[in-house]
Design a protein around this motif. Structure first.
Motif, PDB file in Angstrom:
ATOM      1  N   TYR A  34      51.975  33.658  42.234  1.00 13.48           N
ATOM      2  CA  TYR A  34      50.824  34.505  41.933  1.00 13.48           C
ATOM      3  C   TYR A  34      50.505  34.469  40.438  1.00 13.48           C
ATOM      4  O   TYR A  34      51.391  34.287  39.602  1.00 13.48           O
ATOM      5  CB  TYR A  34      51.097  35.961  42.331  1.00 13.48           C
ATOM      6  N   ARG A  35      49.237  34.715  40.135  1.00 12.08           N
ATOM      7  CA  ARG A  35      48.815  34.913  38.751  1.00 12.08           C
ATOM      8  C   ARG A  35      48.311  36.351  38.618  1.00 12.08           C
ATOM      9  O   ARG A  35      47.453  36.798  39.382  1.00 12.08           O
ATOM     10  CB  ARG A  35      47.706  33.936  38.367  1.00 12.08           C
ATOM     11  N   PHE A  36      48.876  37.072  37.649  1.00 11.30           N
ATOM     12  CA  PHE A  36      48.400  38.413  37.305  1.00 11.30           C
ATOM     13  C   PHE A  36      47.720  38.319  35.952  1.00 11.30           C
ATOM     14  O   PHE A  36      48.286  37.766  34.997  1.00 11.30           O
ATOM     15  CB  PHE A  36      49.568  39.405  37.230  1.00 11.30           C
ATOM     16  N   TYR A  37      46.532  38.853  35.860  1.00  8.16           N
ATOM     17  CA  TYR A  37      45.778  38.776  34.610  1.00  8.16           C
ATOM     18  C   TYR A  37      46.134  39.942  33.687  1.00  8.16           C
ATOM     19  O   TYR A  37      46.552  41.012  34.136  1.00  8.16           O
ATOM     20  CB  TYR A  37      44.277  38.756  34.898  1.00  8.16           C
ATOM     21  N   LYS A  38      45.987  39.712  32.387  1.00  9.36           N
ATOM     22  CA  LYS A  38      46.328  40.720  31.390  1.00  9.36           C
ATOM     23  C   LYS A  38      45.654  42.049  31.712  1.00  9.36           C
ATOM     24  O   LYS A  38      44.456  42.110  31.969  1.00  9.36           O
ATOM     25  CB  LYS A  38      45.903  40.240  30.000  1.00  9.36           C
ATOM     26  N   GLY A  39      46.448  43.120  31.719  1.00  6.32           N
ATOM     27  CA  GLY A  39      45.944  44.453  32.019  1.00  6.32           C
ATOM     28  C   GLY A  39      46.006  44.805  33.490  1.00  6.32           C
ATOM     29  O   GLY A  39      45.804  45.966  33.860  1.00  6.32           O
ATOM     30  N   GLU A  40      46.316  43.842  34.344  1.00  6.95           N
ATOM     31  CA  GLU A  40      46.382  44.099  35.781  1.00  6.95           C
ATOM     32  C   GLU A  40      47.704  44.778  36.130  1.00  6.95           C
ATOM     33  O   GLU A  40      48.761  44.435  35.607  1.00  6.95           O
ATOM     34  CB  GLU A  40      46.255  42.779  36.549  1.00  6.95           C
ATOM     35  N   MET A  41      47.630  45.756  37.036  1.00  6.31           N
ATOM     36  CA  MET A  41      48.824  46.467  37.465  1.00  6.31           C
ATOM     37  C   MET A  41      49.559  45.657  38.532  1.00  6.31           C
ATOM     38  O   MET A  41      48.946  45.197  39.497  1.00  6.31           O
ATOM     39  CB  MET A  41      48.473  47.847  38.013  1.00  6.31           C
ATOM     40  N   ILE A  42      50.854  45.528  38.360  1.00  5.17           N
ATOM     41  CA  ILE A  42      51.695  44.857  39.355  1.00  5.17           C
ATOM     42  C   ILE A  42      52.286  45.900  40.297  1.00  5.17           C
ATOM     43  O   ILE A  42      52.263  45.741  41.508  1.00  5.17           O
ATOM     44  CB  ILE A  42      52.799  44.033  38.656  1.00  5.17           C
ATOM     45  N   TYR A  43      52.843  46.957  39.720  1.00  6.63           N
ATOM     46  CA  TYR A  43      53.295  48.123  40.486  1.00  6.63           C
ATOM     47  C   TYR A  43      52.720  49.368  39.835  1.00  6.63           C
ATOM     48  O   TYR A  43      52.524  49.418  38.618  1.00  6.63           O
ATOM     49  CB  TYR A  43      54.824  48.270  40.463  1.00  6.63           C
ATOM     50  N   ILE A  44      52.510  50.401  40.643  1.00  9.75           N
ATOM     51  CA  ILE A  44      52.125  51.716  40.142  1.00  9.75           C
ATOM     52  C   ILE A  44      53.161  52.713  40.630  1.00  9.75           C
ATOM     53  O   ILE A  44      53.559  52.686  41.799  1.00  9.75           O
ATOM     54  CB  ILE A  44      50.720  52.119  40.633  1.00  9.75           C
TER      55      ILE A  44
END
Length: 231
Positions: A34-44
Motif C-alpha cells: 500500500y501507499r499512504f500519502y503524507k497526512g493520511e491516517m493509517i490508524y485512528i
C-alpha cells in the motif's frame, strides 16, 4: 490509501528489509502493498484494526489523545516500522493514532492470516517482542520528553517532519498544521511556542515568512534537538 499491484516490488521490499524470514509460508495473496500519502491516517485511536502494517519506506507519526482531548506526540518511526503489533497481541482497537508523516509504502497483512500462519512461529513472536519492547521504552521516554525545554521539543519536531532532516523548507507541513496544533503536539502553549520561534528567528536558526518556516542553520537546530528526542 492506494494499493500497489506489483508482485516484483513486494518481493523486493520483503527481501530488502529481511522480512522473508517471517513470511516463508505466505502466498502472493497473503501480502499486500500500500501507499499512504503524507497526512493520511493509517490508524485512528479506538478504531477496529484488521491489518498489521510493516512500513518499508517513509516515516509515520504516532500520537495519543490526552484527558483534555489534546493530541500529544509520542514518536516518529522510520522504516521498518511495525504498526498494529500491540493491538494484535491484546486484540484491542487502535491504541494510538498513526499518521503518515511523509509518503509511505507499507506491506499489509491481515490479522487473520497472521494468526493462521504465524501465530506460533517463534521467529515472528521474537520479532514482535522486540518491536513492542521498543515501543514501551519509547512510551516511557515520551513522559521524559515533556521535561525537555520547549526549544528542544520544537527543534526535534521540525527535524522529524522534514525530509529526513535534510529539507530546509517546511512549507507543506505548515500549510496543513497550525502553530496551535504544533504547540498541542509537543505539550506547550501557543504563546510559549511563539516566543521560541521568535528566539530561533532572532538567532537566524529558522526564518518565519508568510506562515512558512524555513531552516537557516540546520546544524544549530540539530544541536538544540539533542539528537532528536522524538526518534
Amino acid at each position: 490509501m492506494e494499493r500497489i499491484h506489483n508482485k516484483t516490488l513486494i518481493q523486493s521490499y520483503v527481501e530488502k528489509n529481511k522480512l522473508n524470514k517471517l513470511f516463508t509460508d505466505f502466498s502472493d495473496e497473503d501480502i499486500q502493498l500500500y501507499r499512504f500519502y503524507k497526512g493520511e491516517m493509517i490508524y485512528i485511536t479506538g478504531e477496529e484494526i484488521l491489518n498489521m502494517y510493516f512500513v518499508v519506506e517513509g516515516k509515520v507519526k504516532i500520537y495519543t489523545n490526552t484527558i483534555d482531548d489534546k493530541r500529544l506526540i509520542l514518536r516518529f518511526q522510520k522504516a521498518v516500522a511495525v504498526i498494529g503489533d500491540i493491538e494484535f497481541i491484546d486484540n484491542d482497537p487502535a491504541l494510538h493514532s498513526v499518521e503518515a508523516s511523509s509518503d509511505c509504502i507499507a506491506i499489509g497483512i491481515s490479522y487473520k492470516t497472521i494468526r493462521e500462519k504465524l501465530g506460533s512461529n517463534p521467529i515472528f513472536l521474537q520479532y514482535l517482542l522486540e518491536s513492542i519492547t521498543s515501543k514501551f521504552r519509547t512510551k516511557t521516554n515520551s513522559s521524559i520528553n515533556l521535561l525537555y525545554p520547549v526549544e528542544v521539543r520544537f527543534a526535534s519536531y521540525l527535524l522529524s517532519t522534514s525530509n529526513e532532516g535534510k529539507d530546509s523548507s517546511f512549507q507543506e507541513e505548515m500549510k496543513n498544521i497550525s502553530l496551535t496544533d504544533i504547540s498541542e503536539m509537543i505539550g506547550t502553549s501557543y504563546r510559549h511556542l511563539n516566543r521560541v520561534i521568535t528566539k530561533l528567528s532572532d538567532e537566524s536558526i529558522i526564518k518565519r515568512e508568510n506562515g512558512i518556516i524555513h531552516i537557516q542553520d540546520i546544524e544549530k537546530l540539530k544541536e538544540i534537538a539533542r539528537d532528536n528526542i522524538y526518534e
